[in-house]
Design a protein around this motif. Structure first.
Motif, short mmCIF file in Angstrom:
data_model
loop_
_atom_site.label_atom_id
_atom_site.label_comp_id
_atom_site.label_asym_id
_atom_site.label_seq_id
_atom_site.Cartn_x
_atom_site.Cartn_y
_atom_site.Cartn_z
N ASN A 55 0.82 -1.07 -0.16
CA ASN A 55 -0.07 -0.03 -0.14
C ASN A 55 0.74 1.31 0.02
N SER A 56 0.26 2.32 -0.57
CA SER A 56 0.93 3.58 -0.49
C SER A 56 0.01 4.90 -0.99
N THR A 57 0.10 5.56 -0.32
CA THR A 57 -1.03 6.89 -0.82
C THR A 57 0.20 7.92 -1.59
N ARG A 58 1.08 8.44 -0.51
CA ARG A 58 2.23 9.71 -0.97
C ARG A 58 2.85 9.13 -2.15
N THR A 59 3.77 8.25 -1.85
CA THR A 59 4.91 7.86 -2.85
C THR A 59 4.34 7.45 -4.34
N ARG A 108 7.51 -0.96 -5.20
CA ARG A 108 7.47 -0.88 -3.78
C ARG A 108 7.12 -2.53 -3.24
N HIS A 136 14.21 3.61 1.45
CA HIS A 136 13.23 4.20 0.87
C HIS A 136 13.95 5.65 0.52
N GLN A 139 12.42 8.91 -0.33
CA GLN A 139 11.70 9.72 0.72
C GLN A 139 12.92 10.43 1.42
N PRO A 263 7.33 11.51 7.27
CA PRO A 263 7.23 10.89 6.29
C PRO A 263 5.76 10.70 5.95
N GLY A 264 4.86 10.56 6.90
CA GLY A 264 3.51 9.99 6.73
C GLY A 264 3.56 8.48 6.46
N PRO A 265 2.32 7.95 6.59
CA PRO A 265 1.18 8.49 7.39
C PRO A 265 1.50 8.64 8.86
#
Ligand code: CP
Length: 309
Positions: A55-59, A108, A136, A139, A263-265
């Motif tokens: 899972n990833s949102t930002r990257t 990823r 990472h 990031q 870095p989030g989340p």
């Protein structure tokens, strides 16, 4: 100007010159991103596959946007809706995708070493978007861009990384990158979440978050992976917050302005309180903005396309 690396697998061993070139290129892209039409034709005709097994949102969104801003063709792969579900191996998956003529792969994966493995399967340039507990790199590059923007230089800057250092790929990439760029690094967290002998990398260690706050110019606060509590690595979320949580009260006691990164989340109220995350000292959303520019820089510099930005 070109990089001395063909793939971006991590920041371990990446030279100061290469990191500087990526950060400088990202600064130029950031200016382009602020224009009314934030798009350039630089990677027209190039194809990038975003291979996300985790899972990833930002990257993921950041890479997709970076590819679109550079006019590359981008294709998204999600393991949950692919033939991986029918048992296809990683090697077969990537070789079949390469047979469709792709130039770069952003990957990823939950397993450390997958990006390196892919370099042995295909000719395309491989970019690590986070592999297990390993690295990472993009990031850390966007973190360094945000720090350089704020402080002018990384040389001599004191950065404390607070949280789960053992399982955190963001911590590892930041340590390698920041030390290469001349910054000082301190790591802070419960003893159970800090690798033994980490001092050998050239970082300082403290188990006292107040000491880290006192020392640092900037805190990079890492997400506490809640499943670590089940593994018995700290007694409870409440105790973690009491001992290591970054609160306004702790920061005010230090009587200095300190820059906050994450870095989030974010687990709000666990590693970082909401009023700190949303305060004027927080770089968290600038980090996300800079992520697109950094990823554009990495994509361009690994594409083999000769272009001045
Ligand atoms: N920082 C980061 O990697 O966030 P995502 O997991 O949402 O991509």
């Amino acid at each position: 100007m070109s990089l001395s690396i063909k793939h971006l697998l991590g920041l371990e061993g990446v030279s100061r010159e290469d990191i500087t070139l990526i950060l400088d290129t990202a600064v130029s892209f950031k200016e382009i991103l602020s224009r009314e039409i934030p798009k350039v034709p630089t990677l027209r005709g190039k194809t990038v596959v975003n291979l996300f097994y985790e899972n990833s949102t930002r990257t993921r969104i950041s890479f997709e946007l970076a590819e679109k801003r550079l006019s590359a063709d981008s294709v998204n792969f999600s393991s949950s809706t692919s033939s991986v579900k029918k048992g296809e191996t990683l090697r077969d998956t990537i070789r079949n995708i390469e047979a469709m003529n792709i130039d770069m792969v952003v990957v990823r994966h939950a397993a450390a070493g997958v990006p390196l493995f892919l370099t042995k399967c295909v000719d395309a340039a491989i970019i690590n978007a986070g592999d297990g507990m390993h690295e990472h790199p993009t990031q850390a590059l966007l973190d360094m861009m945000s720090l350089r923007e704020k402080f002018g230089s990384l040389e001599g800057l004191k950065v404390a990384i607070v949280g789960d250092i053992t399982h955190g790929r963001v911590a590892t990439s930041n340590i390698f990158g920041l030390l290469t760029m001349g910054a000082q690094v301190m790591v802070c967290g419960p003893k159970t979440l800090i690798p033994r002998d980490i001092e050998k990398l050239g970082v300082q260690v403290t188990y006292n978050v107040n000491e880290a706050i006192e020392w640092a110019d900037a805190l990079n606060v890492l997400r506490i992976q809640l499943e670590r509590q089940d593994a018995g690595l700290f007694p409870s979320i409440r105790e973690y917050h009491t001992e290591f949580g970054i609160t306004r009260e702790r920061l005010e006691r230090a009587k200095k302005d300190i820059t906050i990164m994450h870095p989030g989340p974010i687990n709000r109220g666990v590693e970082l309180d909401s009023d700190v995350a949303d305060s004027e000292h927080s770089l968290i959303l600038q980090q996300v903005t800079n992520g697109v520019a950094v990823r554009m820089a990495v994509l361009l510099l690994l594409s083999g396309v000769e272009a001045s930005v």
